[in-house]
Design an enzyme around this catalytic site. Structure first.
Site, PDB file in Angstrom:
ATOM      1  N   TYR A  50      74.342  66.335  56.636  1.00  0.00           N
ATOM      2  CA  TYR A  50      72.682  66.719  57.263  1.00  0.00           C
ATOM      3  C   TYR A  50      72.480  67.380  58.741  1.00  0.00           C
ATOM      4  O   TYR A  50      72.733  67.974  58.919  1.00  0.00           O
ATOM      5  CB  TYR A  50      71.512  65.736  56.982  1.00  0.00           C
ATOM      6  CG  TYR A  50      70.557  65.721  57.359  1.00  0.00           C
ATOM      7  CD1 TYR A  50      69.615  66.806  57.111  1.00  0.00           C
ATOM      8  CD2 TYR A  50      70.154  65.308  58.788  1.00  0.00           C
ATOM      9  CE1 TYR A  50      68.430  67.431  57.380  1.00  0.00           C
ATOM     10  CE2 TYR A  50      68.797  65.653  59.765  1.00  0.00           C
ATOM     11  CZ  TYR A  50      67.972  66.016  58.983  1.00  0.00           C
ATOM     12  OH  TYR A  50      66.467  66.705  59.266  1.00  0.00           O
TER      13      TYR A  50
ATOM     14  N   ARG B  53      70.846  49.228  60.031  1.00  0.00           N
ATOM     15  CA  ARG B  53      71.240  50.303  59.036  1.00  0.00           C
ATOM     16  C   ARG B  53      72.407  51.493  59.648  1.00  0.00           C
ATOM     17  O   ARG B  53      72.135  52.227  60.919  1.00  0.00           O
ATOM     18  CB  ARG B  53      70.083  51.675  58.945  1.00  0.00           C
ATOM     19  CG  ARG B  53      70.479  52.429  58.115  1.00  0.00           C
ATOM     20  CD  ARG B  53      69.313  52.942  56.817  1.00  0.00           C
ATOM     21  NE  ARG B  53      68.457  54.228  58.097  1.00  0.00           N
ATOM     22  CZ  ARG B  53      67.568  54.926  57.536  1.00  0.00           C
ATOM     23  NH1 ARG B  53      67.196  54.919  56.441  1.00  0.00           N
ATOM     24  NH2 ARG B  53      67.013  55.025  58.241  1.00  0.00           N
TER      25      ARG B  53
ATOM     26  N   LYS C 271      71.998  71.448  60.789  1.00  0.00           N
ATOM     27  CA  LYS C 271      70.895  71.505  62.015  1.00  0.00           C
ATOM     28  C   LYS C 271      71.154  72.018  62.850  1.00  0.00           C
ATOM     29  O   LYS C 271      71.144  72.857  63.111  1.00  0.00           O
ATOM     30  CB  LYS C 271      69.830  70.209  61.856  1.00  0.00           C
ATOM     31  CG  LYS C 271      69.252  69.851  60.605  1.00  0.00           C
ATOM     32  CD  LYS C 271      68.523  70.667  60.301  1.00  0.00           C
ATOM     33  CE  LYS C 271      67.842  70.563  58.480  1.00  0.00           C
ATOM     34  NZ  LYS C 271      66.989  71.499  58.502  1.00  0.00           N
TER      35      LYS C 271
ATOM     36  N   SER D  69      65.861  69.953  64.218  1.00  0.00           N
ATOM     37  CA  SER D  69      65.528  68.095  63.589  1.00  0.00           C
ATOM     38  C   SER D  69      65.690  67.847  65.383  1.00  0.00           C
ATOM     39  O   SER D  69      66.825  68.453  65.801  1.00  0.00           O
ATOM     40  CB  SER D  69      66.363  67.458  62.891  1.00  0.00           C
ATOM     41  OG  SER D  69      66.531  65.630  62.941  1.00  0.00           O
TER      42      SER D  69
ATOM     43  N   ASP E  21      65.946  79.920  44.206  1.00  0.00           N
ATOM     44  CA  ASP E  21      66.497  78.983  45.133  1.00  0.00           C
ATOM     45  C   ASP E  21      66.971  79.540  46.155  1.00  0.00           C
ATOM     46  O   ASP E  21      67.213  81.010  45.397  1.00  0.00           O
ATOM     47  CB  ASP E  21      67.607  78.947  44.123  1.00  0.00           C
ATOM     48  CG  ASP E  21      68.535  76.998  45.166  1.00  0.00           C
ATOM     49  OD1 ASP E  21      69.270  77.778  46.318  1.00  0.00           O
ATOM     50  OD2 ASP E  21      68.639  76.237  44.341  1.00  0.00           O
TER      51      ASP E  21
ATOM     52  N   LEU F 114      60.911  55.767  56.572  1.00  0.00           N
ATOM     53  CA  LEU F 114      60.264  54.194  56.637  1.00  0.00           C
ATOM     54  C   LEU F 114      58.506  54.440  56.210  1.00  0.00           C
ATOM     55  O   LEU F 114      58.298  53.363  55.055  1.00  0.00           O
ATOM     56  CB  LEU F 114      60.295  54.481  58.030  1.00  0.00           C
ATOM     57  CG  LEU F 114      59.265  52.811  58.208  1.00  0.00           C
ATOM     58  CD1 LEU F 114      60.235  51.212  58.173  1.00  0.00           C
ATOM     59  CD2 LEU F 114      58.911  52.490  60.310  1.00  0.00           C
TER      60      LEU F 114
HETATM   61  C1  UD1 Z   1      65.917  60.834  60.069  1.00  0.00           C
HETATM   62  C2  UD1 Z   1      66.678  61.267  61.091  1.00  0.00           C
HETATM   63  C3  UD1 Z   1      65.853  62.885  61.427  1.00  0.00           C
HETATM   64  C4  UD1 Z   1      65.684  62.919  59.051  1.00  0.00           C
HETATM   65  C5  UD1 Z   1      65.041  62.025  58.734  1.00  0.00           C
HETATM   66  C6  UD1 Z   1      64.825  62.777  57.316  1.00  0.00           C
HETATM   67  C7  UD1 Z   1      67.611  60.876  63.517  1.00  0.00           C
HETATM   68  C8  UD1 Z   1      67.229  60.744  64.796  1.00  0.00           C
HETATM   69  N1  UD1 Z   1      66.439  61.165  62.314  1.00  0.00           N
HETATM   70  O1  UD1 Z   1      64.760  59.832  60.907  1.00  0.00           O
HETATM   71  O2  UD1 Z   1      67.002  63.792  61.935  1.00  0.00           O
HETATM   72  O3  UD1 Z   1      64.966  64.459  59.239  1.00  0.00           O
HETATM   73  O4  UD1 Z   1      65.598  60.728  59.446  1.00  0.00           O
HETATM   74  O5  UD1 Z   1      65.427  61.198  56.217  1.00  0.00           O
HETATM   75  O6  UD1 Z   1      68.871  60.968  62.764  1.00  0.00           O
HETATM   76  N2  UD1 Z   1      63.573  51.842  58.849  1.00  0.00           N
HETATM   77  C9  UD1 Z   1      63.435  50.253  58.577  1.00  0.00           C
HETATM   78  N3  UD1 Z   1      63.447  50.376  57.141  1.00  0.00           N
HETATM   79  C10 UD1 Z   1      63.346  51.017  56.056  1.00  0.00           C
HETATM   80  C11 UD1 Z   1      63.456  52.548  56.309  1.00  0.00           C
HETATM   81  C12 UD1 Z   1      63.807  52.674  57.790  1.00  0.00           C
HETATM   82  O7  UD1 Z   1      63.343  49.539  59.338  1.00  0.00           O
HETATM   83  O8  UD1 Z   1      62.996  50.555  54.884  1.00  0.00           O
HETATM   84  C13 UD1 Z   1      64.094  51.728  59.811  1.00  0.00           C
HETATM   85  C14 UD1 Z   1      64.684  52.793  60.600  1.00  0.00           C
HETATM   86  O9  UD1 Z   1      65.650  52.263  60.635  1.00  0.00           O
HETATM   87  C15 UD1 Z   1      64.755  53.770  62.123  1.00  0.00           C
HETATM   88  C16 UD1 Z   1      63.108  53.807  61.019  1.00  0.00           C
HETATM   89  O10 UD1 Z   1      62.389  53.556  60.934  1.00  0.00           O
HETATM   90  O11 UD1 Z   1      64.656  52.647  62.620  1.00  0.00           O
HETATM   91  C17 UD1 Z   1      62.956  55.334  60.852  1.00  0.00           C
HETATM   92  O12 UD1 Z   1      63.401  55.224  59.772  1.00  0.00           O
HETATM   93  P1  UD1 Z   1      63.604  57.103  59.048  1.00  0.00           P
HETATM   94  O13 UD1 Z   1      61.945  56.833  58.114  1.00  0.00           O
HETATM   95  O14 UD1 Z   1      64.603  57.233  58.167  1.00  0.00           O
HETATM   96  O15 UD1 Z   1      63.669  58.642  59.985  1.00  0.00           O
HETATM   97  P2  UD1 Z   1      64.989  59.149  61.134  1.00  0.00           P
HETATM   98  O16 UD1 Z   1      66.434  57.530  60.146  1.00  0.00           O
HETATM   99  O17 UD1 Z   1      64.639  58.160  61.886  1.00  0.00           O
END
Ligand code: UD1
Length: 340
Positions: free
Chosen positions: A151, A297, A155, A126, A59, A202
């Site tokens: 989080y 979200r 950063k 980030s 760690d 996502l």
């Molecule tokens: C976020 C953070 C980023 C972090 C990352 C890691 C911001 C801008 N970014 O990215 O710094 O490193 O998380 O966890 O704060 N979505 C859906 N359905 C889902 C999952 C996601 O619609 O089931 C959408 C979200 O609403 C978003 C996009 O997909 O609009 C991307 O989401 P995600 O992959 O979680 O990344 P961020 O939230 O952009």
């Protein structure tokens, strides 16, 4: 051979970066506590590069372990620091865990670097530091907005800790990389993202849905002020991202006259909506992804994408993997881990 310490090197971005470092001729030592990764990742790295990186399970928040590592490897010249927690929602629930993991580890590294003659550290930051931008796309001079999660705050604070330390005269250099949204997997299918439990992000949620592990994907909101109403992100291929770390390391270690702290946006320069990304996945793989539109979200940013010109010009690096290829790689990896 120049030796590089990669903290968090068995993680998602870490493992792809270890591959690129080894292929560029660097010798790699990994330290990872395996809290969010699997030791088998080392086999994947070996299968791609033919080299098994040295691995220390430990760690980075433990300075005794870290000191022992630097005593054992007195020739480490550079560090890439991936060892950190990264789930936005979890950080709201467990702020102390996030501040400890993300800040104490960085403090330990910065404290020991001068003692052991380590010249430079590449730090994973980030685009979250920009918050909701006033205009898009954004370059590195865009204002830093108050963080909306512990989080994100780690950063911002980490960037300040690095800058303050170097401005105080510490004999080290740093390149801070602000990632946009890293996605995809190595084209070999040997390494990729391995989320524990239900994915927050996502792409792992999408590929698990395509594989039938999840019933359907929920698109978080279609009433944003964007052309199709879903959020817009700058999705960057993880191998492109990994390569940026190699050129950043070369720049820091091989150039005497660069600024001691430099910051770069790492993105493609193109915004893609969540719905467009789903389309691109379906087009590229021919696999259907059942999805529904759900509520927004909490804490999501509406739209953010990068001006990557500084990285393009100064690092001579560009993220140019077509999104369809990135989606094919993500799917290949998902099939591999689900045994399809
Ligand atoms: C976020 C953070 C980023 C972090 C990352 C890691 C911001 C801008 N970014 O990215 O710094 O490193 O998380 O966890 O704060 N979505 C859906 N359905 C889902 C999952 C996601 O619609 O089931 C959408 C979200 O609403 C978003 C996009 O997909 O609009 C991307 O989401 P995600 O992959 O979680 O990344 P961020 O939230 O952009």
């Amino acid at each position: 051979m120049t030796k590089i310490l990669v903290t968090g090197g068995t993680g998602y971005i870490g493992s792809h970066t270890v591959v690129e470092l080894q292929q560029a001729g660097y010798q790699v030592v990994i330290i990872d506590n395996l809290s969010n990764s699997n030791i088998k990742v080392l086999d994947g790295i070996y299968n791609i590069t033919g080299i098994r990186p040295e691995f220390v399970q430990g760690d980075v928040t433990d300075i005794v372990t870290l000191r022992h590592l630097f005593e054992t490897h007195r020739d480490i010249k550079g560090i890439i620091n991936f060892a950190a927690s990264k789930a936005v929602g979890e950080s709201v629930q467990k702020p102390i865990l996030y501040y400890r993991n993300n800040l104490v580890s960085l403090l330990n590294l910065l404290e020991l670097m001068p003692e052991y003659g380590v010249k430079g550290i590449v730090f994973s930051s980030s685009c979250t530091v920009y918050g909701e931008p006033d205009v898009n796309p954004i370059d590195e001079t865009a204002p830093i907005k108050p963080a909306t999660s512990p989080y994100g705050n780690t950063k911002q604070i980490s960037e300040e800790i690095i800058t303050d330390t170097i401005h105080s005269g510490a004999p080290i250099k740093s390149i801070i990389l602000r990632y946009f949204n890293p996605v995809g997997a190595h084209p070999s299918g040997e390494i990729g993202e391995l989320p524990l439990g239900v994915p927050n992000n996502l792409i792992p949620y999408l590929t698990q849905t395509a594989a039938g592990i999840r019933e359907r994907l929920t698109v978080f909101g279609d009433d944003y002020n964007t052309p199709d109403g879903s959020c817009i992100r700058d999705f960057i291929d993880v191998v492109d991202l990994a390569k940026a770390h190699v050129v950043a390391m070369q720049r820091m270690l091989d150039n005497e006259d660069t600024d001691p702290v430099e910051i770069f946006n790492l993105g493609t320069g193109h915004g893609l909506s969540v719905l467009e990304l789903i389309d691109s996945f379906q087009r590229a793989t021919g696999v259907n992804v059942p999805y529904v539109i759900g509520p927004r979200r909490e804490g999501d940013i509406e739209q953010i994408w990068a001006i990557p010109d500084k990285a393009n010009k100064v690092l001579g690096w560009v993220a140019d993997t077509p999104i369809d290829q990135t989606m094919q790689n993500a799917w290949r990896w998902q099939c591999r881990i689900t045994g399809r």
